[in-house]
Scaffold this motif. Structure first.
Motif, PDB file in Angstrom:
ATOM      1  N   THR A 194       0.845  -1.184   0.000  1.00  0.00           N
ATOM      2  CA  THR A 194       0.000   0.000   0.000  1.00  0.00           C
ATOM      3  C   THR A 194       0.887   1.242   0.000  1.00  0.00           C
ATOM      4  OG1 THR A 194      -1.494  -1.303   1.399  1.00  0.00           O
ATOM      5  CG2 THR A 194      -2.042   1.021   1.089  1.00  0.00           C
ATOM      6  N   GLY A 195       1.193   1.749  -1.166  1.00  0.00           N
ATOM      7  CA  GLY A 195       2.059   2.926  -1.273  1.00  0.00           C
ATOM      8  C   GLY A 195       3.529   2.551  -1.228  1.00  0.00           C
ATOM      9  N   PRO A 196       4.398   3.562  -1.410  1.00  0.00           N
ATOM     10  CA  PRO A 196       5.837   3.307  -1.377  1.00  0.00           C
ATOM     11  C   PRO A 196       6.360   3.166   0.050  1.00  0.00           C
ATOM     12  CG  PRO A 196       5.422   5.620  -1.883  1.00  0.00           C
ATOM     13  CD  PRO A 196       4.078   4.961  -1.738  1.00  0.00           C
ATOM     14  N   SER A 197       7.533   2.565   0.169  1.00  0.00           N
ATOM     15  CA  SER A 197       8.201   2.350   1.458  1.00  0.00           C
ATOM     16  C   SER A 197       8.420   3.668   2.193  1.00  0.00           C
ATOM     17  CB  SER A 197       9.542   1.671   1.153  1.00  0.00           C
ATOM     18  OG  SER A 197      10.505   1.970   2.127  1.00  0.00           O
ATOM     19  N   ARG A 198       8.358   3.634   3.515  1.00  0.00           N
ATOM     20  CA  ARG A 198       8.549   4.867   4.301  1.00  0.00           C
ATOM     21  C   ARG A 198       8.986   4.555   5.719  1.00  0.00           C
ATOM     22  NH1 ARG A 198       2.479   6.456   3.371  1.00  0.00           N
ATOM     23  NH2 ARG A 198       3.123   5.357   1.502  1.00  0.00           N
ATOM     24  N   SER A 199       9.499   5.595   6.395  1.00  0.00           N
ATOM     25  CA  SER A 199       9.854   5.443   7.797  1.00  0.00           C
ATOM     26  C   SER A 199       9.648   6.754   8.527  1.00  0.00           C
ATOM     27  CB  SER A 199      11.318   5.020   7.953  1.00  0.00           C
ATOM     28  OG  SER A 199      11.674   5.046   9.321  1.00  0.00           O
ATOM     29  N   GLY A 200       9.214   6.685   9.761  1.00  0.00           N
ATOM     30  CA  GLY A 200       9.077   7.873  10.599  1.00  0.00           C
ATOM     31  C   GLY A 200      10.000   7.798  11.795  1.00  0.00           C
ATOM     32  N   ASP A 201      11.047   6.979  11.673  1.00  0.00           N
ATOM     33  CA  ASP A 201      11.858   6.701  12.859  1.00  0.00           C
ATOM     34  C   ASP A 201      12.771   7.851  13.285  1.00  0.00           C
ATOM     35  OD1 ASP A 201      10.863   4.343  13.750  1.00  0.00           O
ATOM     36  OD2 ASP A 201      12.215   3.081  12.587  1.00  0.00           O
ATOM     37  N   ILE A 202      13.002   8.827  12.406  1.00  0.00           N
ATOM     38  CA  ILE A 202      13.788   9.986  12.839  1.00  0.00           C
ATOM     39  C   ILE A 202      12.819  11.123  13.156  1.00  0.00           C
ATOM     40  CG2 ILE A 202      15.603  11.637  12.220  1.00  0.00           C
ATOM     41  CD1 ILE A 202      16.745   9.451  10.366  1.00  0.00           C
ATOM     42  N   GLU A 203      12.687  11.415  14.422  1.00  0.00           N
ATOM     43  CA  GLU A 203      11.816  12.490  14.927  1.00  0.00           C
ATOM     44  C   GLU A 203      10.385  12.401  14.396  1.00  0.00           C
ATOM     45  OE1 GLU A 203      13.699  16.257  14.340  1.00  0.00           O
ATOM     46  OE2 GLU A 203      15.102  15.924  15.994  1.00  0.00           O
ATOM     47  N   GLN A 204       9.905  11.194  14.168  1.00  0.00           N
ATOM     48  CA  GLN A 204       8.524  10.997  13.731  1.00  0.00           C
ATOM     49  C   GLN A 204       8.190  11.784  12.459  1.00  0.00           C
ATOM     50  OE1 GLN A 204       6.330   8.712  15.683  1.00  0.00           O
ATOM     51  NE2 GLN A 204       8.486   8.293  15.974  1.00  0.00           N
ATOM     52  N   THR A 205       9.223  12.075  11.638  1.00  0.00           N
ATOM     53  CA  THR A 205       9.005  12.784  10.383  1.00  0.00           C
ATOM     54  C   THR A 205       9.055  11.760   9.257  1.00  0.00           C
ATOM     55  OG1 THR A 205      10.438  14.426  11.385  1.00  0.00           O
ATOM     56  CG2 THR A 205       9.731  14.836   9.130  1.00  0.00           C
ATOM     57  N   MET A 206       7.968  11.668   8.469  1.00  0.00           N
ATOM     58  CA  MET A 206       7.897  10.612   7.478  1.00  0.00           C
ATOM     59  C   MET A 206       8.819  10.876   6.283  1.00  0.00           C
ATOM     60  SD  MET A 206       5.729   9.141   4.758  1.00  0.00           S
ATOM     61  CE  MET A 206       4.227  10.080   4.756  1.00  0.00           C
ATOM     62  N   GLN A 207       9.621   9.880   5.932  1.00  0.00           N
ATOM     63  CA  GLN A 207      10.483   9.939   4.751  1.00  0.00           C
ATOM     64  C   GLN A 207      10.126   8.755   3.861  1.00  0.00           C
ATOM     65  OE1 GLN A 207      12.648  12.366   4.301  1.00  0.00           O
ATOM     66  NE2 GLN A 207      12.399  13.244   6.348  1.00  0.00           N
ATOM     67  N   LEU A 214      11.154   3.813  -3.543  1.00  0.00           N
ATOM     68  CA  LEU A 214      10.846   5.220  -3.272  1.00  0.00           C
ATOM     69  C   LEU A 214       9.548   5.625  -3.934  1.00  0.00           C
ATOM     70  CD1 LEU A 214      14.387   6.311  -4.292  1.00  0.00           C
ATOM     71  CD2 LEU A 214      13.394   7.172  -2.184  1.00  0.00           C
ATOM     72  N   ARG A 215       9.261   4.956  -5.066  1.00  0.00           N
ATOM     73  CA  ARG A 215       8.047   5.280  -5.823  1.00  0.00           C
ATOM     74  C   ARG A 215       7.278   3.993  -6.113  1.00  0.00           C
ATOM     75  NH1 ARG A 215      12.143   6.757  -8.493  1.00  0.00           N
ATOM     76  NH2 ARG A 215      12.898   8.900  -8.353  1.00  0.00           N
ATOM     77  N   LEU A 216       5.951   4.077  -5.952  1.00  0.00           N
ATOM     78  CA  LEU A 216       5.086   2.979  -6.377  1.00  0.00           C
ATOM     79  C   LEU A 216       4.109   3.566  -7.386  1.00  0.00           C
ATOM     80  CD1 LEU A 216       4.048   0.020  -5.981  1.00  0.00           C
ATOM     81  CD2 LEU A 216       2.416   0.976  -4.349  1.00  0.00           C
ATOM     82  N   HIS A 217       4.185   3.078  -8.626  1.00  0.00           N
ATOM     83  CA  HIS A 217       3.337   3.616  -9.682  1.00  0.00           C
ATOM     84  C   HIS A 217       2.439   2.504 -10.222  1.00  0.00           C
ATOM     85  CE1 HIS A 217       2.068   6.304 -12.832  1.00  0.00           C
ATOM     86  NE2 HIS A 217       2.383   5.410 -13.756  1.00  0.00           N
ATOM     87  N   ILE A 218       1.144   2.791 -10.262  1.00  0.00           N
ATOM     88  CA  ILE A 218       0.197   1.768 -10.723  1.00  0.00           C
ATOM     89  C   ILE A 218      -0.330   2.164 -12.104  1.00  0.00           C
ATOM     90  CG2 ILE A 218      -1.986   0.587 -10.205  1.00  0.00           C
ATOM     91  CD1 ILE A 218      -1.486   1.430  -7.215  1.00  0.00           C
TER      92      ILE A 218
ATOM     93  N   GLY B 229       9.867  -1.954   4.521  1.00  0.00           N
ATOM     94  CA  GLY B 229      10.238  -2.991   3.555  1.00  0.00           C
ATOM     95  C   GLY B 229      11.481  -3.735   4.000  1.00  0.00           C
ATOM     96  N   ASN B 230      12.015  -3.351   5.158  1.00  0.00           N
ATOM     97  CA  ASN B 230      13.230  -4.020   5.649  1.00  0.00           C
ATOM     98  C   ASN B 230      12.960  -5.474   6.014  1.00  0.00           C
ATOM     99  OD1 ASN B 230      11.681  -2.975   7.920  1.00  0.00           O
ATOM    100  ND2 ASN B 230      13.337  -3.778   9.185  1.00  0.00           N
ATOM    101  N   GLY B 231      11.782  -5.738   6.563  1.00  0.00           N
ATOM    102  CA  GLY B 231      11.442  -7.110   6.935  1.00  0.00           C
ATOM    103  C   GLY B 231      11.411  -8.009   5.713  1.00  0.00           C
TER     104      GLY B 231
END
Lengths: 224, 478
Positions: A194-207, A214-218, B229-231
């Protein structure tokens, strides 16, 4: 470690204050596994099919996937090439060795370099089909198999998915029904994406683009 | 070098005061409330069936627990049928040994890991390191705290106690050998750096270890839920995939797991669904082009079967979403490390005394204002405040509470059993407190209650006592 197994199971039964399950309850539980009942199904996806497609698009885009709509799958090669050009990405793709995908008119895209295989480090863009789309959350359902290597879903920076609108269903349960109708066995891997990969682990800011794409295109085709 | 053991549940009070005085931590904790709480509320508002789903989730988990032996055996049989292997572990030592033996059988030197709280619970990283195997965490938050040699401070956001400057320092100290010599502080740049460094690890690992949020009995499938996606890279690229999980994670069917998927991400991060939900059944099939050659599931008990049938059985419904943690005022004030072990917040306060003993963790159930928010947001209706009360009772019964607490409760009990004396003492107490208060009705300094008045004023009792009001009401009604 069968000793551990025996110990854990007998501890559980002691807690439940019973021995082995009675045959009668065993029959009931078996029946529940063979004919799994549905639980609460969200009303949001119980819609006529065109509205399910619209919901799928809305939900996928709100999960930050991008989407192009085409009339038929035959237009997918041109749509893929156009997307790569628009995004200024290299004109090279690694494609799932899927018969339906392979049958499309890729030869017309002369600028496009194509390899059919599993993904390798350094691959920029993958193109795969999806088994189904699930409208309730804009989720793609992917099955692993000889024609569908899982690494294509995760290693490249950009993942392009070709999906036919008639493969869009309302809810997760309908996706499982489709799978059960096709095979009595689970593939090694089923991916909901569901969407491209992401993380909020640095200061809860989504990257975007944590470890997966980085991109998911349908590329969504209204017809075959 | 083992993970820092400075924090310890036995020193909870000391840890908590230190946390309150730590400005860096306090700044980082500001991110908890607006982030998780607001996003969860928004996601719940968008799904009218959410409360029905919570009730269904509770009932499903109860059904599983009542038949846990049946579902575990079925899960095992289905994993075997597909060429996988299930290993049962009574405790942490057995689980560690099982993982080590699987690694040794393939001469593994390097192991990549998806986020797993079970791995934290059994101390797997230190164990593998001490046996010459290098474990590499790949979830960004877990990776950061592994570099800093810390424990996670939150079960789904392990590095939530850190600010970007600290992350920048950790990367700068460790990424030189990978060609990153400049210290970068932008979250985007830090993310890209970690992505590149960890990509090499994914590709060179011999074994990949993940957790499992659910184990499906119908199909012999383990399920992981991630955003990065690391898992998936962890479990797809190496030759061997080990899923570390615990006995209460089994669910009957794909339909049932669908219900929990609807509950989990909304309760955790406020997403409609996490980016990746992955269902793994056995090793790669005959003609597959990728995927692991071996699939192992380690089923850990570690005291859980002892919770069956007792007053803590409901805790086994927990799906580790962290909603209780995100809504806890105590966690919000002190963060996760003060709890001194693996699971913080309300769920940790209930679970930890079970896993490491009430002697070691008896303080944790006291870390509650009993505001009840944890139970209100729990996706499977676990009565967390009630369970914390059970632990307090046990702590008292076993004479583990501090002498002052025991003395105070003893004095209170003496009066409570003598209603006339109680009334006199309550009136007297209220009168004294009123005399001590200033014109604004607040007490700024009170002997024996400095722990309160150092930080804030104590409001003096106003008007009549509860018993006086109660008696007046009864009279008025009759």
């Amino acid at each position: 470690m069968s000793e551990a197994r025996k110990h854990i199971l007998s501890n559980i039964r002691r807690g439940l204050q019973r021995g082995l399950l009675a045959d009668l309850s065993r029959v009931e539980l078996e029946a529940r596994l063979t004919h799994p009942p549905r639980n609460i199904i969200p009303a949001r996806a119980q819609l006529p099919h065109p509205e399910q497609v619209a919901l799928f698009i809305r939900m996928a885009e709100s999960a930050l996937a991008t989407l192009d709509r085409i009339a038929s799958l035959a237009e997918a090669p041109a749509a893929v090439a156009a997307f790569l050009e628009r995004e200024r990405l290299p004109m090279e793709i690694v494609m799932a060795p899927d018969p339906e995908l392979a049958a499309l008119p890729w030869a017309a895209q002369t600028a496009l370099h194509i390899e059919c295989r599993a993904a390798r480090d350094g691959d920029k863009t993958s193109v795969t089909p999806a088994f189904a789309g699930i409208a309730e959350t804009g989720t793609l359902m992917m099955l692993s198999g000889p024609h569908h290597p899982t690494t294509l879903n995760f290693l490249p920076d950009t993942h392009i998915v070709a999906l036919r609108a008639d493969r869009i269903v309302g809810v997760y349960e309908e996706g499982w029904d489709l799978l059960r109708a096709q095979s009595s066995k689970m593939p090694r891997t089923v991916n909901y994406i569901t969407g491209p990969s992401r993380s909020g682990d640095i200061e809860q800011t989504m990257q975007l683009g944590a470890h997966g794409p980085l991109r998911l295109h349908i590329v969504l085709a209204d017809h075959e | 070098m083992p993970i820092s053991t400075v924090a310890n549940p036995q020193h909870f009070t000391r840890n908590a005061s230190a946390a309150l005085k730590d400005p860096t931590l306090q700044r980082a904790l500001q991110n908890v409330k607006p982030g998780f709480r607001r996003k969860r509320a928004a996601a719940v508002a968008k799904l009218p069936e959410f409360d029905q789903l919570r009730a269904a989730g509770r009932d499903l988990k109860n059904h599983v627990l009542e038949h846990l032996d049946f579902y575990l055996e079925r899960f095992e049989a289905k994993v075997n049928e597909q060429g996988g292997q299930v290993h049962w572990a009574r405790d942490a030592a057995e689980a560690n040994q099982i993982v080590l033996e699987i690694c040794r059988a393939v001469n593994a030197r390097r192991v990549t890991k998806g986020k797993s709280m079970i791995s934290e619970e059994i101390g797997l990283n230190d164990f593998l390191t001490s046996h010459g195997i290098q474990p590499i965490e790949t979830d960004l938050g877990e990776y950061i705290i592994q570099l800093r040699r810390e424990r996670p401070s939150h079960i789904i956001a392990p590095a939530i106690h850190l600010n970007r400057e600290q992350v920048a320092d950790a990367f700068h100290a460790h990424h030189g050998p990978y060609g990153f010599t400049e210290r970068r502080t932008e979250p985007r740049a830090l993310m890209d750096e970690a992505r590149q460094v960890l990509r090499r690890q994914f590709l060179s690992a011999d074994v990949g270890i993940t957790g499992a949020n659910f184990c499906i009995a119908e199909t012999g499938t383990t399920v992981i839920v991630t955003n990065e996606g690391n898992g998936d890279l962890t479990q797809t690229l190496p030759r061997v995939h080990i899923a570390l999980t615990s006995i209460e994670k089994v669910v009957p069917t794909l339909e049932d797991v669908s219900t929990f998927i609807r509950l989990l991400s909304r309760s955790a991060t406020g997403q409609e669904i996490s980016v990746y939900t992955t269902f793994s059944s056995g090793p790669r099939r005959a003609n597959d082009l990728d995927g692991p050659e071996q699939f192992h599931v380690v089923l850990l008990d570690n005291g859980r079967s002892g919770m069956m049938g007792g007053e803590f059985q409901d805790m086994l419904r927990c799906i580790r979403c962290a909603a209780c943690i995100n809504h806890c005022p105590v966690y919000g004030a002190i963060g996760g490390h003060a709890y001194g072990w693996v699971y913080p917040g309300p769920m940790g306060a209930v679970l930890t005394p079970h896993l490491i003993g009430v002697e070691a963790a008896g303080h944790l159930p006291n870390a509650s204002t009993f505001c009840g928010r944890c139970e209100e947001v729990c996706p499977v209706h676990i009565p967390l405040p009630k369970m914390m009360r059970h632990w307090r009772e046990r702590e008292f019964e076993r004479h583990l509470s501090p002498a002052a607490t025991r003395f105070g409760l003893g004095v209170w009990a003496f009066f409570a059993k003598r209603p006339k004396l109680y009334r006199i003492a309550a009136n007297l107490g209220a009168w004294v407190l009123r005399r001590l208060s200033g014109r604004d009705g607040r007490i700024k300094n009170l002997a024996l209650a400095k722990g309160w008045t150092v930080w804030r004023d104590l409001p003096a009792p106003q008007g009549r006592t509860f018993q006086q009001q109660w008696a007046a009401r009864r009279r008025a009604q009759s």
